[in-house]
Design an enzyme around this catalytic site. Structure first.
Site, PDB file in Angstrom:
ATOM      1  N   ASP A  42      -0.058   5.117   0.944  1.00  0.00           N
ATOM      2  CA  ASP A  42      -0.316   6.089   2.023  1.00  0.00           C
ATOM      3  C   ASP A  42      -0.229   5.418   3.397  1.00  0.00           C
ATOM      4  O   ASP A  42      -0.840   4.365   3.612  1.00  0.00           O
ATOM      5  CB  ASP A  42      -1.718   6.698   1.870  1.00  0.00           C
ATOM      6  CG  ASP A  42      -1.818   7.642   0.674  1.00  0.00           C
ATOM      7  OD1 ASP A  42      -0.794   8.209   0.273  1.00  0.00           O
ATOM      8  OD2 ASP A  42      -2.939   7.807   0.156  1.00  0.00           O
ATOM      9  N   ASP A  69       0.884  -1.154   0.000  1.00  0.00           N
ATOM     10  CA  ASP A  69       0.000   0.000   0.000  1.00  0.00           C
ATOM     11  C   ASP A  69       0.935   1.221   0.000  1.00  0.00           C
ATOM     12  O   ASP A  69       2.137   1.076   0.269  1.00  0.00           O
ATOM     13  CB  ASP A  69      -0.878  -0.060   1.258  1.00  0.00           C
ATOM     14  CG  ASP A  69      -1.540   1.262   1.530  1.00  0.00           C
ATOM     15  OD1 ASP A  69      -2.201   1.779   0.625  1.00  0.00           O
ATOM     16  OD2 ASP A  69      -1.380   1.788   2.652  1.00  0.00           O
ATOM     17  N   ASP A 103      -4.789   3.794  -3.331  1.00  0.00           N
ATOM     18  CA  ASP A 103      -5.933   4.640  -3.638  1.00  0.00           C
ATOM     19  C   ASP A 103      -5.529   6.108  -3.797  1.00  0.00           C
ATOM     20  O   ASP A 103      -6.389   6.981  -3.836  1.00  0.00           O
ATOM     21  CB  ASP A 103      -7.000   4.483  -2.541  1.00  0.00           C
ATOM     22  CG  ASP A 103      -8.385   4.793  -3.071  1.00  0.00           C
ATOM     23  OD1 ASP A 103      -8.517   5.085  -4.280  1.00  0.00           O
ATOM     24  OD2 ASP A 103      -9.342   4.757  -2.281  1.00  0.00           O
ATOM     25  N   ASP A 121      -1.785  -0.774   5.764  1.00  0.00           N
ATOM     26  CA  ASP A 121      -2.262  -0.247   7.048  1.00  0.00           C
ATOM     27  C   ASP A 121      -3.771  -0.052   7.113  1.00  0.00           C
ATOM     28  O   ASP A 121      -4.337   0.024   8.190  1.00  0.00           O
ATOM     29  CB  ASP A 121      -1.629   1.137   7.331  1.00  0.00           C
ATOM     30  CG  ASP A 121      -2.265   2.210   6.461  1.00  0.00           C
ATOM     31  OD1 ASP A 121      -2.031   2.193   5.237  1.00  0.00           O
ATOM     32  OD2 ASP A 121      -3.041   3.020   6.989  1.00  0.00           O
ATOM     33  N   ASP A 181      -3.252  12.396  -0.078  1.00  0.00           N
ATOM     34  CA  ASP A 181      -4.426  13.220  -0.385  1.00  0.00           C
ATOM     35  C   ASP A 181      -4.704  14.262   0.704  1.00  0.00           C
ATOM     36  O   ASP A 181      -5.396  15.242   0.464  1.00  0.00           O
ATOM     37  CB  ASP A 181      -5.666  12.331  -0.575  1.00  0.00           C
ATOM     38  CG  ASP A 181      -5.639  11.597  -1.913  1.00  0.00           C
ATOM     39  OD1 ASP A 181      -4.977  12.088  -2.845  1.00  0.00           O
ATOM     40  OD2 ASP A 181      -6.298  10.545  -2.017  1.00  0.00           O
TER      41      ASP A 181
HETATM   42 MG   LIG Z   1      -2.712   3.176   3.505  1.00  0.00          MG
END
Ligand SMILES: [Mg+2]
Ligand SMILES: [Zn+2]
Length: 269
Positions: free
Chosen positions: A38, A36, A127, A207, A47
């Site tokens: 972020d 992942d 994302d 996470d 973001d």
């Molecule tokens: Mg994350």
């Protein structure tokens, strides 16, 4: 099975064209690392970080409150439109985004993976968006460590506005509308298998809540690595308490160095 006989570099019709023979001829065994981005690779949400570019480093309440669950990409599109309307341009966004801190030990971990690409394939499923991840990885010189980055496609319009789109469509009820990380992972693994790469082990590092769907698709030889104290770890422990544990092993981490130590063990085996 016969289709394998016409694979690149293989002798045609030698009479021993069993699936097994051809299979071992073609298949490369590797570990797959899935990250992942972020709050995993970087120690912040990209973001959220971009809001530093906004006037007074904050968004108007009306905009901030306009987020609807599962519709993150639409929300970020409105944020980018607001930044554009406020006169924030590409170079300023890039300068801000490349100051984002990496999570402790992640730089060492990515360096290590880059030096051991014979053992590891490495992808990001995020994302965030292509523009942010590209800037951050390139500024830190890590873009060549990654085999692929799967994230929402973004681009600057002619008028200088950042625009972002949904990564794909899917039918998973558990995931936000723009991205099911499980679908991305399964499609990637299938594609690699067709190219002759079979993963002995998938290691998933994340996470967040949207990392649970891919983690529940892992098998018993795989490893889920949730970040200590974050949502994914809590969800995985809740599943164990509910007597519905994930099939893979679970290894909680708080620094990239712990992940690195585990990878060293894996390649020694
Ligand atoms: Mg994350
Ligand atoms: Zn899903």
């Amino acid at each position: 099975p016969f289709a394998w006989c016409t694979g690149p570099g293989l002798p045609l019709n030698k009479g021993i064209c069993t699936t097994q023979v051809i299979y071992s001829y073609l298949t490369t065994m590797k570990f797959l690392l899935v990250f992942d981005f972020d709050c995993t690779v970087i120690d912040e949400n990209s973001d959220t970080w971009i809001v530093k570019c906004a006037p007074e480093e904050k968004l108007p309440n009306k905009l901030r409150n306009s987020y609807q669950k599962g519709h993150w990409t639409e929300y970020m599109s409105r944020v980018f439109r607001y930044l554009g309307d406020s006169g924030v341009r590409e170079d300023e966004m890039k300068r801000t985004m490349t100051t984002i801190p990496f999570t402790t030990g992640m730089r060492d971990l990515l360096d290590f993976i880059g030096k051991n690409k014979d053992f590891f394939d490495c992808i990001i499923i995020s994302d965030s968006n292509t523009v942010f991840i590209d800037w951050i990885l390139k500024a830190a010189n890590f873009h060549e460590v990654l085999d692929e980055v799967f994230t929402n496609p973004a681009t600057f319009s002619g008028a200088g506005y950042l625009t972002v789109q949904n990564f794909h469509t899917h039918h998973c009820a558990k995931c936000p509308k723009n991205l099911c990380k499980r679908k991305v992972l399964e499609e990637f693994v299938d594609k690699k298998l067709q190219q002759g790469v079979k993963y002995t082990k998938i290691i998933y590092v994340g996470d967040g809540g949207n990392d649970l769907c891919p983690v529940t698709s892992l098998k018993k030889d795989d490893i889920a690595m949730p970040r200590q104290g974050y949502t994914l770890e809590k969800m995985i422990s809740q599943m164990s308490e509910d007597l519905d544990p994930v099939q893979s092993s679970v290894l909680v981490w708080s620094s990239g160095i712990e992940i690195l130590s585990h990878l060293k063990l894996l390649i020694k085996e």
